[in-house]
Structure formats: C-alpha cells, structure tokens
Design a protein around this motif. Structure first.
Motif, short mmCIF file in Angstrom:
data_model
loop_
_atom_site.label_atom_id
_atom_site.label_comp_id
_atom_site.label_asym_id
_atom_site.label_seq_id
_atom_site.Cartn_x
_atom_site.Cartn_y
_atom_site.Cartn_z
N PRO A 164 37.62 65.51 79.98
CA PRO A 164 38.09 64.70 81.10
C PRO A 164 37.03 64.66 82.19
O PRO A 164 36.09 65.47 82.21
CB PRO A 164 39.34 65.45 81.58
CG PRO A 164 39.13 66.86 81.16
CD PRO A 164 38.29 66.82 79.91
N SER A 165 37.18 63.74 83.11
CA SER A 165 36.35 63.73 84.31
C SER A 165 36.99 64.66 85.33
O SER A 165 38.22 64.68 85.47
CB SER A 165 36.26 62.32 84.88
OG SER A 165 35.65 61.44 83.95
N ARG B 101 46.06 64.51 76.52
CA ARG B 101 45.11 63.40 76.66
C ARG B 101 44.83 63.09 78.13
O ARG B 101 44.79 61.93 78.55
CB ARG B 101 45.63 62.14 75.93
CG ARG B 101 46.01 62.39 74.50
CD ARG B 101 46.47 61.15 73.76
NE ARG B 101 47.43 60.33 74.48
CZ ARG B 101 48.72 60.63 74.64
NH1 ARG B 101 49.21 61.77 74.15
NH2 ARG B 101 49.53 59.82 75.30
N ILE B 102 44.63 64.16 78.90
CA ILE B 102 44.33 64.00 80.33
C ILE B 102 42.90 63.49 80.48
O ILE B 102 41.94 64.12 80.00
CB ILE B 102 44.53 65.33 81.08
CG1 ILE B 102 45.97 65.82 80.94
CG2 ILE B 102 44.14 65.16 82.54
CD1 ILE B 102 47.04 64.86 81.43
N SER B 103 42.76 62.37 81.14
CA SER B 103 41.44 61.75 81.27
C SER B 103 40.72 62.14 82.55
O SER B 103 39.48 62.16 82.59
CB SER B 103 41.57 60.22 81.22
OG SER B 103 42.32 59.74 82.33
N HIS B 104 41.49 62.44 83.59
CA HIS B 104 40.89 62.75 84.90
C HIS B 104 41.65 63.92 85.52
O HIS B 104 42.88 63.89 85.60
CB HIS B 104 40.95 61.56 85.84
CG HIS B 104 40.12 60.39 85.38
ND1 HIS B 104 40.53 59.53 84.38
CD2 HIS B 104 38.90 59.97 85.77
CE1 HIS B 104 39.58 58.62 84.18
NE2 HIS B 104 38.59 58.86 85.01
N LYS C 239 43.49 55.30 78.03
CA LYS C 239 44.10 54.98 79.32
C LYS C 239 43.90 56.16 80.27
O LYS C 239 43.65 57.29 79.84
CB LYS C 239 45.58 54.67 79.17
CG LYS C 239 46.45 55.85 78.79
CD LYS C 239 47.94 55.54 78.91
CE LYS C 239 48.38 54.50 77.92
NZ LYS C 239 49.86 54.31 77.94
N VAL C 240 44.02 55.86 81.55
CA VAL C 240 43.94 56.92 82.56
C VAL C 240 45.22 57.74 82.51
O VAL C 240 46.32 57.20 82.56
CB VAL C 240 43.75 56.32 83.97
CG1 VAL C 240 43.96 57.38 85.04
CG2 VAL C 240 42.37 55.71 84.11
N ARG C 241 45.04 59.05 82.38
CA ARG C 241 46.17 59.98 82.44
C ARG C 241 45.75 61.15 83.32
O ARG C 241 44.74 61.81 83.06
CB ARG C 241 46.56 60.47 81.04
CG ARG C 241 47.40 59.46 80.27
CD ARG C 241 47.63 59.88 78.83
NE ARG C 241 48.32 61.14 78.68
CZ ARG C 241 49.65 61.29 78.67
NH1 ARG C 241 50.44 60.24 78.84
NH2 ARG C 241 50.20 62.48 78.50
N THR C 242 46.51 61.38 84.38
CA THR C 242 46.24 62.48 85.29
C THR C 242 47.42 63.44 85.25
O THR C 242 48.46 63.14 84.66
CB THR C 242 46.03 61.98 86.72
OG1 THR C 242 47.25 61.38 87.20
CG2 THR C 242 44.90 60.97 86.80
N VAL D 8 25.57 74.13 81.80
CA VAL D 8 26.75 73.27 81.80
C VAL D 8 26.60 72.31 82.98
O VAL D 8 26.45 72.75 84.12
CB VAL D 8 28.05 74.09 81.96
CG1 VAL D 8 29.26 73.16 81.89
CG2 VAL D 8 28.15 75.16 80.90
N THR D 9 26.63 71.02 82.68
CA THR D 9 26.44 70.01 83.73
C THR D 9 27.56 68.99 83.65
O THR D 9 27.93 68.56 82.56
CB THR D 9 25.09 69.30 83.58
OG1 THR D 9 24.03 70.27 83.71
CG2 THR D 9 24.91 68.23 84.64
N TRP D 10 28.12 68.65 84.81
CA TRP D 10 29.08 67.54 84.83
C TRP D 10 28.90 66.76 86.12
O TRP D 10 28.40 67.28 87.11
CB TRP D 10 30.51 68.04 84.67
CG TRP D 10 31.12 68.71 85.87
CD1 TRP D 10 31.93 68.15 86.83
CD2 TRP D 10 30.98 70.09 86.26
NE1 TRP D 10 32.30 69.08 87.77
CE2 TRP D 10 31.74 70.28 87.44
CE3 TRP D 10 30.30 71.19 85.71
CZ2 TRP D 10 31.82 71.50 88.08
CZ3 TRP D 10 30.39 72.40 86.36
CH2 TRP D 10 31.15 72.57 87.52
N ASN D 11 29.30 65.50 86.08
CA ASN D 11 29.21 64.63 87.25
C ASN D 11 30.57 64.62 87.93
O ASN D 11 31.47 63.89 87.53
CB ASN D 11 28.78 63.22 86.84
CG ASN D 11 28.45 62.35 88.04
OD1 ASN D 11 27.90 62.83 89.03
ND2 ASN D 11 28.78 61.08 87.97
#
Length: 468
Positions: A232-233, A203-206, A8-11, A160-163
């Motif tokens: 996370p993103s 469990r932070i997703s974004h 799930k989304v967690r911010t 190190v690469t991230w979008n």
C-alpha cells in the motif's frame, strides 16, 4: 493518487479497543474516510484487539459510537483481529517453511544480558540473531520447557525506501532493524505482523496513520515483500499538540470524541475542525463534509505538527450552532437538560433557542441559557447586593405589580410596563433592567430584556421579582 497494484482505493482505520476514540485517531479516520470517498473507494473499520489484557468490548462500542456520531460510515467491519488467529498462524507457518521466519528460544533473561553487553560496548541494542538459521551455522537443540517466539528474518543488507504521501521519500537501512518478533509464545501475533496480513487480505491500498508509525514501516514493508503482497501507499500524519505543547494522547488525558459530543459540540463542527489540523484547501476555514470529500485528494497534507486550539474549535462550533436547523438545536438542548434532571419537551425549548444561539459556542452553553425557564435560578449573593439595592427595590415591587395585571403577555406590553416604571421612578433602563435580570434570569446580562421575559410565563416573572 490510487496505487496501480490495486483495482480500487481502499483505506482503513484500525483503532485498538483499549480506551475511547481519541482525537488523533479520529483525524486519521477522517482523512482515510475522505480519501476513499473522494476516489469512489471503500473504507474499512478494523479492531486491533490482540492486546487481550487491555482490550474491552466497552471500548469497541465507544469507538463505533464515535465513528457513527462523526458520520464516518464504513463499508466493511468491524473486523476483529482476535477472530483471525488461524489466518495469522497459517501465514507464520508459510514464512517458516520458506525460511523467512524462525523460532527463537532465547529467554527474557538471555535477551536482557545480550542488550546489557551491547550497551557496554556502545552498540545499538538489536537482537543478535542467535537463533536465526544460516548456511553453515549449527543451532543448539531447543531447550526443554521454553516456548519459542517466532521472529521474522529481516534482510540484513540494503535499504527500505518508500515515497510517503505526507513526508516524501524516506529511506532506512536494514542494519538499523532487527529480526522482529511476529508471534508471541502463545501464538498471538504482534502488531507489525498482524497489520501486514490484515492490509494484504483486506486489499488496503492506502494507509494513513500517525507519525509514531514511521519506524514500524520498514519492518512492515519487508514483511509485505517477503509475502509477495502488493505494497500500500503510506502517509504518516504529524502529531497533534495539546495546549502544553506536548502530544495529545490517551495516556496524557486527551478527552474522547464522545466527551466533546456530551459537552455540546456538533459532529459537523468537529469534522471541520479536525480536517484543518494537518490539511488545508486554500484559505477555506468552514466547509461541509461533502466539500471536504470533493477536495481531499491526498495533497496539501502538512508535514508539521498541528496545535489543538480550544478557542478555534469553539469558534467553528459556534458557527454551526448559529446556522443549523433550530428544531435539531432544540432536541440537543432537551438532551442536555435531561442530563441535568430537567425534563422538558422540544416544543417548549424550540421557541427559545433562537434568542440565545448567537451567544453560544456549544449546545451545552445554550442549555445553560434555556435552563432558566425550567429550573430555579440562584443569583449570587454579590450580584444581589450590587444590583438589588434598597434604592431600586420600590421600582421592582411596582414593576411586579404592573406585570401581574397585564391582560396580554408579549414583548410590546412588557416593554411598555418597563417604560412606565422607569418614568415613575426616574430611572434609566440599566438601573432597572440589570436587577430584573438578576432576579428573573440569575445573571446580569441577557439579550433584549422584553424578548427574554416574553418566553417566561407571566406568573413566573412576577414570582421571581416578588421573591427579591
């Protein structure tokens, strides 16, 4: 937009309690909250209080008060880093055991000398990994009486690469990154390490955060990877510029969210305005928190710095002042008046707010208007001299006499008394109305004079006219 590694989304918002919740952090909290709500996820409040010397409980309370005022409800928290020191220590020991972190005994003097030599050679100042264990390398014996820091063994090759959710793809070479200190000599973790462990455990997703954290992200991604934790993103938000074109910040005197509350701004207006500082939904300028949640899917985030515009904030706030329930408006005005030592009941105020709210950008400005009914007014000497002249004074005396004899007190009879006085002294309305306003209201301009006077007591109007 949710990440497949998470169920799930967690911010989260993770302020440091070294001061108030300032505007940039409030915007980040808003975006994080709206994103979680949009996707039916969860929003976490974490207090990053490892800066023990500067963190205070008063700051924590101010931050929570600001979050509550803005309506940014959180599902977990506040979670305090200083209550998680055992957890950080466990992870540190795990990384050391796996050869992914090591003890460094270099003294501050040695590090200063190292950097000075690097600068003399025209090199970038990076830790030279003198205490990093490597195959075939013999380390000296730990020096007596020196407590080590713990450094992360950052990869020495590759990128190190991230979008990034805001900026798109970002790549930084590992040669640009040195071996970060992850725990100080007293065992307290550093920011870049603690934040990774926290985001992993929670469990932070974004992660939405300010632009200034872009350079921290490669370290953090490498630590996530070393721990085998899901990434996370990341979305790095552009800075907010002040009137002077420089970044708004605590250190440069950016006022706190709660200062805006005290100065008569409404939380829904502040949310509306903050939302537009870096995000848009078509041409919509005015919208509710619920509308923002329905629209905020992580797209349409600006890559460019936003400009703080007090006039625009006043326009937005003025819209809400005009349209919110007058009972609520009256309560806010009563609170302002109480802060000025004027004790009144909401029932005394509510009939008056509708008369002035269209002229006001803030509830504090509305209190300025309403205060004339409950506190003495002090017209300026210049205004008295300009408007309460010998030529008009006989008409003022006559008007006071007429008003004092009225059996009723309402707009209609007040208007009739004004008309009779004008006719008796061959005056036009502005010639009489302006001096009346100065004496009774303490200002030269008001809404319709009969409507304004109606809300005074008959006695007070007469007394103020006679005092002139």
């Amino acid at each position: 937009m949710s990440s497949s590694a998470f169920d799930k989304v967690r911010t989260r918002i993770a302020p440091s309690p070294t001061g108030f919740l300032h505007l940039g952090t409030a915007r980040t909290a808003l975006y994080s909250w709206a994103y979680a709500r949009h996707y039916g996820g969860e929003f976490v409040l974490r207090v990053e209080d490892t800066d023990v010397a500067r963190s205070t409980q008063d700051s924590v309370e101010q931050i929570i008060a600001a979050m509550n005022w803005l309506g940014l409800s959180y599902d977990e928290g506040p979670i305090y880093q200083m209550q998680r020191l055992d957890r950080y220590q466990t992870v540190v020991e795990q990384l050391i055991a796996e050869g992914k972190a090591y003890r460094c005994y270099a003294t501050p003097e040695e590090l200063d000398a190292m950097r000075e030599a690097q600068r003399a050679r025209g090199e970038k100042t990076l830790y030279d990994r003198r205490w990093r264990p490597e195959p075939g390398k013999t380390l000296p014996a730990p020096p007596q009486g020196v407590k080590p820091v713990i450094r992360f063994a950052n990869p020495v090759e590759g990128n190190v690469t991230w979008n990034d959710l805001v900026k798109g793809q970002i790549t930084i070479n590992n040669r640009e990154i040195d071996d970060l200190i992850i725990a100080r000599t007293d065992g307290v973790p550093t920011y870049n390490f603690a934040v990774v462990v926290d985001d992993w455990d929670m469990r932070i997703s974004h992660v939405f955060r300010g632009d200034e954290h872009v350079n921290n992200t490669p370290w953090q991604i490498n630590i996530f990877n070393a721990l085998g934790a899901p990434l996370p993103s990341f979305g790095h938000l552009p800075i907010i510029l002040g009137d002077d074109g420089l970044k708004l910040s605590k250190r440069r005197g950016a006022v706190s969210v709660m200062d805006y509350a005290a100065n008569g701004y409404l939380p829904e207006a502040m949310l509306n305005y903050l939302a537009r500082l870096g995000w848009s939904h078509g041409d919509d300028e005015l919208f509710s928190a619920a509308q923002m949640v329905s629209w905020f899917d992580g797209s349409h985030l600006s890559k460019s710095p936003a400009q703080w515009d007090p006039a625009k904030l006043d326009w937005v706030n003025g819209h809400y002042v005009k349209h919110i329930d007058e009972a609520r408006l009256a309560k806010l005005v009563v609170a302002h008046l109480a802060g000025r030592g004027i004790a009144v009941h909401v029932d005394q105020v509510q009939p008056k707010v509708g008369l002035f709210k269209d002229r006001c950008a803030t509830t504090a400005a509305l209190a300025d208007w309403v205060s004339m009914y409950f506190a003495p007014v002090t017209p300026s000497a210049d205004e008295l001299a300009a408007h309460v002249t010998d030529a008009v004074r006989p008409a003022l005396v006559a008007l006071a006499e007429r008003l004092s004899t009225l059996g009723q007190w309402n707009k209609s009879v007040i208007q009739q008394a004004l008309k009779e006085t004008l006719a008796a002294y061959s005056l036009k309305m502005p010639q009489l109305a302006v001096p009346v306003r100065v004496l009774v209201c303490g200002r030269t301009q008001t809404p319709s004079l009969d409507a304004v006077l109606e809300h005074f007591t008959q006695k007070k109007v007469v007394e103020r006219l006679q005092a002139g």
